[in-house]
Scaffold this active site. Structure first.
Site, PDB file in Angstrom:
ATOM      1  NE  ARG A   1      -7.647  -7.620   0.364  1.00 46.45           N
ATOM      2  CZ  ARG A   1      -7.131  -7.081  -0.766  1.00 46.45           C
ATOM      3  NH1 ARG A   1      -6.112  -6.167  -0.362  1.00 46.45           N
ATOM      4  NH2 ARG A   1      -7.712  -6.922  -1.944  1.00 46.45           N
TER       5      ARG A   1
ATOM      6  CE  LYS B   1      -4.514  -1.647   1.466  1.00 46.97           C
ATOM      7  NZ  LYS B   1      -5.547  -1.969   2.336  1.00 46.97           N
TER       8      LYS B   1
HETATM    9  C1  8Y4 Z   1      -0.789  -1.651  -4.256  1.00 46.64           C
HETATM   10  C2  8Y4 Z   1      -1.695  -2.855  -4.396  1.00 46.64           C
HETATM   11  C3  8Y4 Z   1      -1.375  -0.461  -3.743  1.00 46.64           C
HETATM   12  C4  8Y4 Z   1      -2.827  -2.735  -3.604  1.00 46.64           C
HETATM   13  C5  8Y4 Z   1      -2.542  -0.257  -3.205  1.00 46.64           C
HETATM   14  C6  8Y4 Z   1      -3.463  -1.428  -3.348  1.00 46.64           C
HETATM   15  C7  8Y4 Z   1      -8.440  -4.057   1.608  1.00 46.64           C
HETATM   16  C8  8Y4 Z   1      -9.288  -4.736   1.184  1.00 46.64           C
HETATM   17  C9  8Y4 Z   1      -8.463  -3.764  -0.672  1.00 46.64           C
HETATM   18  C10 8Y4 Z   1      -8.268  -4.003   3.069  1.00 46.64           C
HETATM   19  C11 8Y4 Z   1      -9.994  -5.642   3.365  1.00 46.64           C
HETATM   20  C12 8Y4 Z   1      -5.379  -2.465  -2.119  1.00 46.64           C
HETATM   21  C13 8Y4 Z   1     -10.364  -5.104  -1.209  1.00 46.64           C
HETATM   22  C14 8Y4 Z   1      -6.847  -1.922  -1.729  1.00 46.64           C
HETATM   23  N1  8Y4 Z   1      -7.810  -3.270   0.506  1.00 46.64           N
HETATM   24  N2  8Y4 Z   1     -10.266  -5.626   1.983  1.00 46.64           N
HETATM   25  N3  8Y4 Z   1      -9.689  -4.678  -0.263  1.00 46.64           N
HETATM   26  N4  8Y4 Z   1      -8.836  -4.967   3.705  1.00 46.64           N
HETATM   27  N5  8Y4 Z   1     -10.653  -6.039   4.349  1.00 46.64           N
HETATM   28  N6  8Y4 Z   1      -4.680  -1.447  -2.712  1.00 46.64           N
HETATM   29  O1  8Y4 Z   1      -7.197  -3.332   3.629  1.00 46.64           O
HETATM   30  O2  8Y4 Z   1      -5.317  -3.692  -2.143  1.00 46.64           O
HETATM   31  S1  8Y4 Z   1      -8.100  -3.080  -2.158  1.00 46.64           S
END
Ligand code: 8Y4
Length: 283
Positions: A260, A226
């Site tokens: 996750r 993130k």
């Molecule tokens: C690079 C890769 C930068 C991915 C940002 C991201 C969460 C979630 C997401 C979380 C739960 C993400 C669906 C965002 N984040 N579900 N989902 N908790 N429960 N961003 O933190 O991965 S998507």
């Protein structure tokens, strides 16, 4: 502590890894045309799920909507088309516990019908019909905190006390779940790292994650790759594994039950080392 995920049990007494499986077109089709490349996309998604299971993921999180700021909204039918076939195959052919990353009532219903094990909603079942659909599924639900909406959430996020406000929101959603007939044993809480939070908010939530865990529900932490790591380390998204492992361990040490992640094998290794240390008495 155990979660009853349809026909499967998930033991969350020790931290488990949830592997991220994106089915958005940019992730799994060559030209960005999901429909033309549908079979390839489905094959690749299932292959990726199988790999994560082999690496030790205990849950696969399947999502069809991008929550990135500026991502274009996905229609209900598109989300169904992307997600339901993947859930069905992962469950039927691989016996996986699949969590379904969605806020949409019909996606909850149709995924549950093909064997999904957990409902993971970044909007904490606030969309029309989502609460009732989740209740009817009988599945565990992950309630996540977000300030604002994906399109505007990173425009000046502000809190008086981020931990108190996140906890208050999550407890209000727990109440809504209980009223709708979702019992406490089926609830997972998530502070929503990166969803309407500055770097300082994210670090505060992580440092004080034990306060969220003390509410008595299993906690899910999503920190992998993130943007807090961009802010901290100035690393591009594919250079964030070491930082992601540090965040995963910090969350696990503070009681997170489900982590996750994108990088399953590396995270499982890191958690195994942590578990070995924590086996020693007097630590
Ligand atoms: C690079 C890769 C930068 C991915 C940002 C991201 C969460 C979630 C997401 C979380 C739960 C993400 C669906 C965002 N984040 N579900 N989902 N908790 N429960 N961003 O933190 O991965 S998507």
């Amino acid at each position: 502590m155990q979660l009853l995920c349809g026909t499967r049990r998930l033991d969350v007494s020790r931290p488990v890894v949830m592997g991220i499986l994106n089915t958005t077109p940019d992730s799994f089709s060559d030209g960005g045309n999901y429909y033309r490349d549908n079979r390839l996309a489905l094959d690749l998604a299932v292959q990726k799920g199988a790999q994560m299971l082999a690496e030790g993921a205990q849950v696969i999180d399947v999502g069809g909507e991008s929550t990135r700021p500026g991502a274009k909204p996905v229609s209900e039918q598109e989300e169904l088309d992307r997600v339901v076939p993947v859930v069905e195959i992962l469950v039927r052919e691989l016996g996986a516990i699949v969590s379904i990353d969605t806020s949409t009532a019909s996606v909850i219903r149709e995924s549950a019908a093909v064997g999904a094990g957990i409902i993971n909603d970044v909007r904490a079942l606030q969309r029309e019909g989502a609460l009732a659909a989740a209740a009817a599924s009988g599945l565990p639900v992950c309630l996540m905190h977000m300030q604002g909406e994906p399109g505007n959430m990173q425009e000046r996020p502000a809190y008086h006390d981020v931990v108190v406000e996140v906890k208050d929101f999550l407890l209000a959603r727990v109440d809504a779940c209980c009223v709708a007939g979702i019992s406490a044993e089926r609830i997972i809480l998530d502070p929503g790292f990166g969803f309407g939070k500055t770097l300082e908010h994210n670090l505060t939530l992580l440092a004080r994650l034990a306060e969220v865990q003390a509410l008595g529900y299993p906690v899910l932490a999503g920190l992998s790759r993130k943007s807090m790591l961009a802010a901290l380390l100035k690393r591009d998204v594919h250079e964030r594994l070491p930082g992601s492992l540090a965040l995963a361990l910090a969350a696990a040490e503070r009681g997170a039950a489900i982590i996750r992640v994108h990088d399953v094998a590396a995270t499982v290794d890191a958690l195994s080392v942590m578990a070995a240390i924590n086996q020693i008495k007097n630590n």
